[in-house]
Design a protein around this motif. Structure first.
Motif, PDB file in Angstrom:
ATOM      1  N   ASP A  60       0.806  -1.217   0.000  1.00 60.74           N
ATOM      2  CA  ASP A  60       0.000   0.000   0.000  1.00 60.74           C
ATOM      3  C   ASP A  60       0.842   1.272   0.000  1.00 60.74           C
ATOM      4  OD1 ASP A  60      -2.322  -1.517   0.035  1.00 60.74           O
ATOM      5  OD2 ASP A  60      -2.379  -1.601   2.221  1.00 60.74           O
ATOM      6  N   VAL A  61       2.101   1.160  -0.434  1.00 63.93           N
ATOM      7  CA  VAL A  61       3.010   2.316  -0.445  1.00 63.93           C
ATOM      8  C   VAL A  61       3.758   2.363  -1.773  1.00 63.93           C
ATOM      9  CG1 VAL A  61       5.007   3.365   0.682  1.00 63.93           C
ATOM     10  CG2 VAL A  61       3.326   2.153   2.059  1.00 63.93           C
ATOM     11  N   TYR A  62       3.818   3.554  -2.360  1.00 66.38           N
ATOM     12  CA  TYR A  62       4.689   3.790  -3.508  1.00 66.38           C
ATOM     13  C   TYR A  62       6.058   4.180  -2.961  1.00 66.38           C
ATOM     14  CZ  TYR A  62       0.589   3.887  -6.530  1.00 66.38           C
ATOM     15  OH  TYR A  62      -0.541   3.555  -7.215  1.00 66.38           O
ATOM     16  N   VAL A 122      11.666   8.165  -0.959  1.00 73.17           N
ATOM     17  CA  VAL A 122      10.428   8.810  -0.540  1.00 73.17           C
ATOM     18  C   VAL A 122       9.333   7.749  -0.541  1.00 73.17           C
ATOM     19  CG1 VAL A 122       8.768  10.649  -1.024  1.00 73.17           C
ATOM     20  CG2 VAL A 122      11.181  10.980  -1.601  1.00 73.17           C
ATOM     21  N   SER A 123       8.671   7.572   0.607  1.00 75.61           N
ATOM     22  CA  SER A 123       7.551   6.630   0.670  1.00 75.61           C
ATOM     23  C   SER A 123       6.255   7.430   0.587  1.00 75.61           C
ATOM     24  CB  SER A 123       7.597   5.785   1.940  1.00 75.61           C
ATOM     25  OG  SER A 123       7.452   6.594   3.078  1.00 75.61           O
ATOM     26  N   ILE A 124       5.391   7.006  -0.321  1.00 72.93           N
ATOM     27  CA  ILE A 124       4.145   7.710  -0.618  1.00 72.93           C
ATOM     28  C   ILE A 124       3.001   6.730  -0.380  1.00 72.93           C
ATOM     29  CG2 ILE A 124       2.905   9.010  -2.381  1.00 72.93           C
ATOM     30  CD1 ILE A 124       5.705   9.287  -3.812  1.00 72.93           C
ATOM     31  N   PRO A 125       2.336   6.820   0.791  1.00 69.92           N
ATOM     32  CA  PRO A 125       1.290   5.842   1.110  1.00 69.92           C
ATOM     33  C   PRO A 125      -0.028   6.113   0.384  1.00 69.92           C
ATOM     34  CG  PRO A 125       1.598   7.359   2.931  1.00 69.92           C
ATOM     35  CD  PRO A 125       2.623   7.718   1.896  1.00 69.92           C
ATOM     36  N   LYS A 168       1.112  11.628   5.106  1.00 67.05           N
ATOM     37  CA  LYS A 168       2.007  10.596   5.625  1.00 67.05           C
ATOM     38  C   LYS A 168       3.208  10.320   4.723  1.00 67.05           C
ATOM     39  CE  LYS A 168      -1.560   8.356   8.326  1.00 67.05           C
ATOM     40  NZ  LYS A 168      -2.382   7.164   8.492  1.00 67.05           N
ATOM     41  N   ILE A 169       3.488  11.207   3.764  1.00 68.28           N
ATOM     42  CA  ILE A 169       4.663  11.039   2.911  1.00 68.28           C
ATOM     43  C   ILE A 169       5.907  11.234   3.785  1.00 68.28           C
ATOM     44  CG2 ILE A 169       5.972  12.000   0.977  1.00 68.28           C
ATOM     45  CD1 ILE A 169       3.301  12.718  -0.318  1.00 68.28           C
ATOM     46  N   ALA A 170       6.892  10.343   3.633  1.00 71.79           N
ATOM     47  CA  ALA A 170       8.128  10.410   4.422  1.00 71.79           C
ATOM     48  C   ALA A 170       9.324  10.237   3.491  1.00 71.79           C
ATOM     49  CB  ALA A 170       8.123   9.322   5.491  1.00 71.79           C
ATOM     50  N   ILE A 208      11.586  18.842  -0.224  1.00 69.50           N
ATOM     51  CA  ILE A 208      10.464  18.091  -0.791  1.00 69.50           C
ATOM     52  C   ILE A 208       9.186  18.772  -0.337  1.00 69.50           C
ATOM     53  CG2 ILE A 208       9.288  15.863  -0.894  1.00 69.50           C
ATOM     54  CD1 ILE A 208      11.978  14.591  -0.104  1.00 69.50           C
ATOM     55  N   ASP A 209       8.311  19.101  -1.282  1.00 72.05           N
ATOM     56  CA  ASP A 209       7.023  19.676  -0.892  1.00 72.05           C
ATOM     57  C   ASP A 209       5.907  19.150  -1.782  1.00 72.05           C
ATOM     58  OD1 ASP A 209       6.663  21.523  -3.189  1.00 72.05           O
ATOM     59  OD2 ASP A 209       8.332  22.599  -2.298  1.00 72.05           O
ATOM     60  N   VAL A 210       4.698  19.244  -1.245  1.00 71.39           N
ATOM     61  CA  VAL A 210       3.500  18.814  -1.959  1.00 71.39           C
ATOM     62  C   VAL A 210       2.564  19.997  -2.032  1.00 71.39           C
ATOM     63  CG1 VAL A 210       1.536  17.237  -1.962  1.00 71.39           C
ATOM     64  CG2 VAL A 210       3.743  16.459  -1.106  1.00 71.39           C
ATOM     65  N   ASP A 211       2.130  20.327  -3.246  1.00 76.34           N
ATOM     66  CA  ASP A 211       1.167  21.400  -3.466  1.00 76.34           C
ATOM     67  C   ASP A 211       0.012  20.790  -4.234  1.00 76.34           C
ATOM     68  OD1 ASP A 211      -0.193  23.741  -3.790  1.00 76.34           O
ATOM     69  OD2 ASP A 211       1.228  24.641  -5.190  1.00 76.34           O
ATOM     70  N   GLY A 212      -1.083  20.546  -3.529  1.00 76.77           N
ATOM     71  CA  GLY A 212      -2.194  19.834  -4.160  1.00 76.77           C
ATOM     72  C   GLY A 212      -1.773  18.408  -4.427  1.00 76.77           C
ATOM     73  N   GLN A 213      -1.719  18.017  -5.679  1.00 73.53           N
ATOM     74  CA  GLN A 213      -1.301  16.671  -6.057  1.00 73.53           C
ATOM     75  C   GLN A 213       0.080  16.658  -6.712  1.00 73.53           C
ATOM     76  OE1 GLN A 213      -3.086  13.936  -5.182  1.00 73.53           O
ATOM     77  NE2 GLN A 213      -4.370  15.419  -4.134  1.00 73.53           N
ATOM     78  N   LEU A 214       0.821  17.768  -6.621  1.00 70.11           N
ATOM     79  CA  LEU A 214       2.139  17.880  -7.245  1.00 70.11           C
ATOM     80  C   LEU A 214       3.238  17.730  -6.202  1.00 70.11           C
ATOM     81  CD1 LEU A 214       3.621  18.483  -9.939  1.00 70.11           C
ATOM     82  CD2 LEU A 214       3.654  20.875  -9.224  1.00 70.11           C
TER      83      LEU A 214
END
Length: 148
Positions: A36-38, A113-116, A101-103, A54-60
């Protein structure tokens, strides 16, 4: 000191110098799903982990890093192939990612980078019922009784 002449190496160096706009460089990466993790693995050798952003803006998802090389005064370079500069990678995460929960971790020149995946996006089993199961017929001593 003997030197080998390689015209292709020199042409590659000249073409690289002409086309180099000092813009962000692309970092090679692998991306795969494990359960369940990318998992994203990006090569960033020689990068100070403190320069990784590392940053997340919306889905980017945006990964930035900076490599600086030591400036040696009074030296005569024989070859200088390592480049200083910015590295950039952007990914559209799409739907179903738990961005809270991105780490990330950095080890031996590799950024991981783990992307759940969100609970709603995880695969689940759907029970199938039929109309025959919903309406059952029971027989009582010569009578028909329908139970719903």
């Amino acid at each position: 000191m003997a030197m080998n002449f390689d015209p292709f190496r020199d042409l590659d160096r000249i073409a690289g110098a002409l086309m180099d706009s000092r813009g962000p460089r692309l970092m090679p990466m692998d991306l795969y799903r494990e359960g369940d993790v990318y998992i994203l693995s990006a090569d960033l050798p020689g990068i100070d982990p403190g320069s990784v952003d590392i940053d997340v803006d919306g889905q980017l998802l945006t990964i930035r890093a900076e490599r600086t090389l030591a400036n040696h005064e009074g030296v005569k370079w024989l070859t200088r192939e390592r480049q200083a500069g910015s590295f950039l990678r952007q990914l559209n995460l799409g739907q179903g990612i738990d961005i809270e929960k991105i780490a990330a971790s950095y080890d031996n020149g590799v950024l991981s980078v783990s992307i759940p995946v969100t609970e709603k996006a995880k695969p689940r089993k759907i029970e199938v019922t039929s109309s025959a199961e919903a309406n059952t017929v029971t027989v009582k001593e010569g009578e028909h009784q329908i139970t719903k």
